[in-house]
Scaffold this motif. Structure first.
Motif, mmCIF file in Angstrom:
data_model
loop_
_atom_site.group_PDB
_atom_site.id
_atom_site.type_symbol
_atom_site.label_atom_id
_atom_site.label_comp_id
_atom_site.label_asym_id
_atom_site.label_seq_id
_atom_site.Cartn_x
_atom_site.Cartn_y
_atom_site.Cartn_z
ATOM 1 N N THR A 93 111.403 62.029 25.212
ATOM 2 C CA THR A 93 109.895 61.924 25.678
ATOM 3 C C THR A 93 109.177 63.111 25.936
ATOM 4 N N ARG A 94 108.205 63.313 25.354
ATOM 5 C CA ARG A 94 107.317 64.591 25.737
ATOM 6 C C ARG A 94 106.072 63.677 26.240
ATOM 7 N N GLU A 95 105.962 64.311 27.429
ATOM 8 C CA GLU A 95 104.710 63.860 28.407
ATOM 9 C C GLU A 95 103.392 64.937 28.089
ATOM 10 N N GLU A 96 102.295 64.573 27.757
ATOM 11 C CA GLU A 96 101.246 65.460 27.531
ATOM 12 C C GLU A 96 100.025 65.109 28.306
ATOM 13 N N PHE A 97 99.106 66.081 28.634
ATOM 14 C CA PHE A 97 97.861 65.503 29.114
ATOM 15 C C PHE A 97 96.852 65.545 27.836
ATOM 16 N N CYS A 98 95.676 64.813 28.195
ATOM 17 C CA CYS A 98 95.042 64.877 27.152
ATOM 18 C C CYS A 98 93.356 64.360 27.565
ATOM 19 N N GLY A 99 92.490 65.278 27.343
ATOM 20 C CA GLY A 99 91.102 65.255 28.001
ATOM 21 C C GLY A 99 90.219 63.985 27.309
ATOM 22 N N GLU A 100 90.260 64.165 25.975
ATOM 23 C CA GLU A 100 89.313 62.990 25.429
ATOM 24 C C GLU A 100 90.061 62.490 24.070
ATOM 25 N N VAL A 101 89.447 61.362 23.505
ATOM 26 C CA VAL A 101 90.003 60.745 22.477
ATOM 27 C C VAL A 101 89.999 61.634 21.156
ATOM 28 N N ASP A 102 88.966 62.245 20.894
ATOM 29 C CA ASP A 102 88.997 63.102 19.643
ATOM 30 C C ASP A 102 89.905 64.209 19.564
ATOM 31 N N ALA A 103 90.318 64.726 20.834
ATOM 32 C CA ALA A 103 91.448 65.758 20.746
ATOM 33 C C ALA A 103 92.486 65.015 20.639
ATOM 34 N N LEU A 104 92.902 63.784 21.206
ATOM 35 C CA LEU A 104 94.061 63.227 21.246
ATOM 36 C C LEU A 104 94.329 62.666 19.733
ATOM 37 N N ALA A 105 93.235 62.310 18.801
ATOM 38 C CA ALA A 105 93.578 61.901 17.494
ATOM 39 C C ALA A 105 94.029 62.939 16.740
ATOM 40 N N VAL A 106 93.658 64.366 16.781
ATOM 41 C CA VAL A 106 93.935 65.653 16.312
ATOM 42 C C VAL A 106 95.579 65.732 16.627
ATOM 43 N N ARG A 107 95.718 65.760 18.101
ATOM 44 C CA ARG A 107 97.141 65.973 18.462
ATOM 45 C C ARG A 107 98.086 64.954 17.932
ATOM 46 N N ILE A 108 97.811 63.772 17.852
ATOM 47 C CA ILE A 108 98.764 62.899 17.254
ATOM 48 C C ILE A 108 99.028 62.914 16.044
ATOM 49 N N THR A 109 97.930 63.340 15.200
ATOM 50 C CA THR A 109 98.134 64.006 13.601
ATOM 51 C C THR A 109 99.025 65.026 13.444
ATOM 52 N N ALA A 110 98.863 66.050 14.268
ATOM 53 C CA ALA A 110 99.814 67.052 14.448
ATOM 54 C C ALA A 110 101.106 66.841 14.632
ATOM 55 N N VAL A 111 101.436 65.728 15.703
ATOM 56 C CA VAL A 111 102.888 65.438 15.923
ATOM 57 C C VAL A 111 103.331 64.905 14.506
ATOM 58 N N LEU A 112 102.729 63.773 13.797
ATOM 59 C CA LEU A 112 103.031 62.975 12.720
ATOM 60 C C LEU A 112 103.476 63.824 11.528
ATOM 61 N N GLU A 113 102.668 64.877 11.501
ATOM 62 C CA GLU A 113 102.625 65.665 10.351
ATOM 63 C C GLU A 113 103.886 66.738 10.438
ATOM 64 N N GLN A 114 104.255 67.186 11.880
ATOM 65 C CA GLN A 114 105.255 67.898 12.079
ATOM 66 C C GLN A 114 106.452 67.052 12.015
ATOM 67 N N LYS A 115 106.699 65.831 12.536
ATOM 68 C CA LYS A 115 107.982 65.144 12.706
ATOM 69 C C LYS A 115 108.170 64.190 11.523
#
Ligand SMILES: [Zn+2]
Length: 323
Positions: A255-277
């Motif tokens: 499990t990786r735990e991360e903090f995220c300030g707002e939903v737009d940034a979270l969408a970008v982060r999740i996309t990056a994870v999906l593209e990477q993994k």
């Protein structure tokens, strides 16, 4: 509860009898474990080619080098990073709009205080309650625990009182396998919400226990992640803590735990994870202030009851805490 009620009727029993281990094991004796492969495969077009899940997609054939099997996000494949981002944004809109089932209800709903409830059932005396309340005023703590520890009240009565208070059955920890239950969800949810996965019955129902306060909202999230029916109940304090300890010692999905300030940034982060993994399957659910992204990294990890992993191999969890 629904399932339990039905089973109880079939067996001609009273729900209050479920805390007896003999009764409980006879109820579940017909349930068996079986393995199944869950289809998480995105749609194919008439020509047999994989179709981009983004409905606004215009350039589905523009990236011939892109893998057409992954990444898969919630049964949809995205033909480009931009399209994956749209899929993730849609999921986040759905999750943030998801009215947590009990957020409105239970926080305002009146529940009889546990002490009064126990008194009304005749399970404790006036002086035991007064004594417990006096101790609570002095040092804090939970009334049920104080009654057991300081006032000589039987833990069974406290468990039954909680069961009445929350209208949930008392569940035993029999049949609990820490090895498989530790894989159900990230430890942070066990710790934060006090939810303890107990067992899978009939390969379609996941039983989850709480010590004193069932949380319908996170149960709903778990239900959608696991694709199993989730039934919850109260577990006696001692039993709960023993099971919890062994669960927390067992191996979990990385499990990786991360903090995220707002939903737009979270969408970008999740996309990056999906593209990477590049997962072959993945799913996102909100658990109150957290967003939980679970990744199935290889096809062989898609075997289990509902969506529950059978091992930690080729699985990965991301937990994003919204601040
Ligand atoms: Zn596309």
């Amino acid at each position: 509860m629904l399932f339990l009620g039905k089973k109880m009727e079939e067996h001609g029993m009273d729900v209050s009898m479920v805390d007896s281990p003999e009764v409980a094991s006879s109820i579940w004796k017909d349930d068996f474990y079986s393995s199944s492969v869950i289809p998480h495969v995105p749609a194919l077009s008439n020509s047999g080619r994989r179709v981009c899940g983004n409905i606004q997609c215009t350039g589905s054939w523009s990236a011939p080098w892109r893998n057409r099997k992954r990444p898969v996000f919630e049964t949809q494949w995205g033909c480009s990073g931009r399209c994956v981002l749209e899929l993730v944004r849609a999921a986040l809109r759905r999750e943030s709009g998801e009215k947590a089932v009990d957020e409105d209800v239970s926080q305002h709903q009146h529940r009889m205080p546990l002490g009064l409830l126990l008194l009304s059932q005749g399970w404790i005396t006036h002086s035991q309650l007064q004594n417990a309340l006096r101790i609570q005023r002095g040092q804090g703590g939970r009334i049920g625990e104080i009654l057991i520890a300081e006032c000589g009240v039987n833990a069974d009565y406290v468990a039954r009182g909680l069961s009445l208070q929350w209208n949930r059955p008392v569940l035993g920890a029999h049949g609990f396998s820490p090895r498989s239950m530790a894989l159900v969800m990230p430890k942070v949810f066990v710790e934060q919400f006090g939810m303890l996965p107990l067992r899978v019955a009939g390969s379609r129902i996941l039983y989850v226990g709480f010590e004193d306060r069932p949380d319908a909202s996170v149960l709903f999230g778990l239900e959608r992640m696991s694709e199993l029916r989730v039934e919850s109940g109260l577990v006696k304090t001692e039993e709960y803590h023993a099971a919890l300890r062994s669960l927390l010692e067992d191996k979990v999905v990385e499990t990786r735990e991360e903090f995220c300030g707002e939903v737009d940034a979270l969408a970008v982060r999740i996309t990056a994870v999906l593209e990477q993994k590049q997962p072959v399957a993945s799913r996102l659910v909100r658990m109150r202030q957290f967003y939980w992204l679970r990744l199935w990294l290889e096809t062989r990890s898609l075997r289990g009851f509902g969506n529950l992993p059978q091992s930690s191999e080729d699985m990965m969890d991301y937990v994003f805490r919204m601040s």
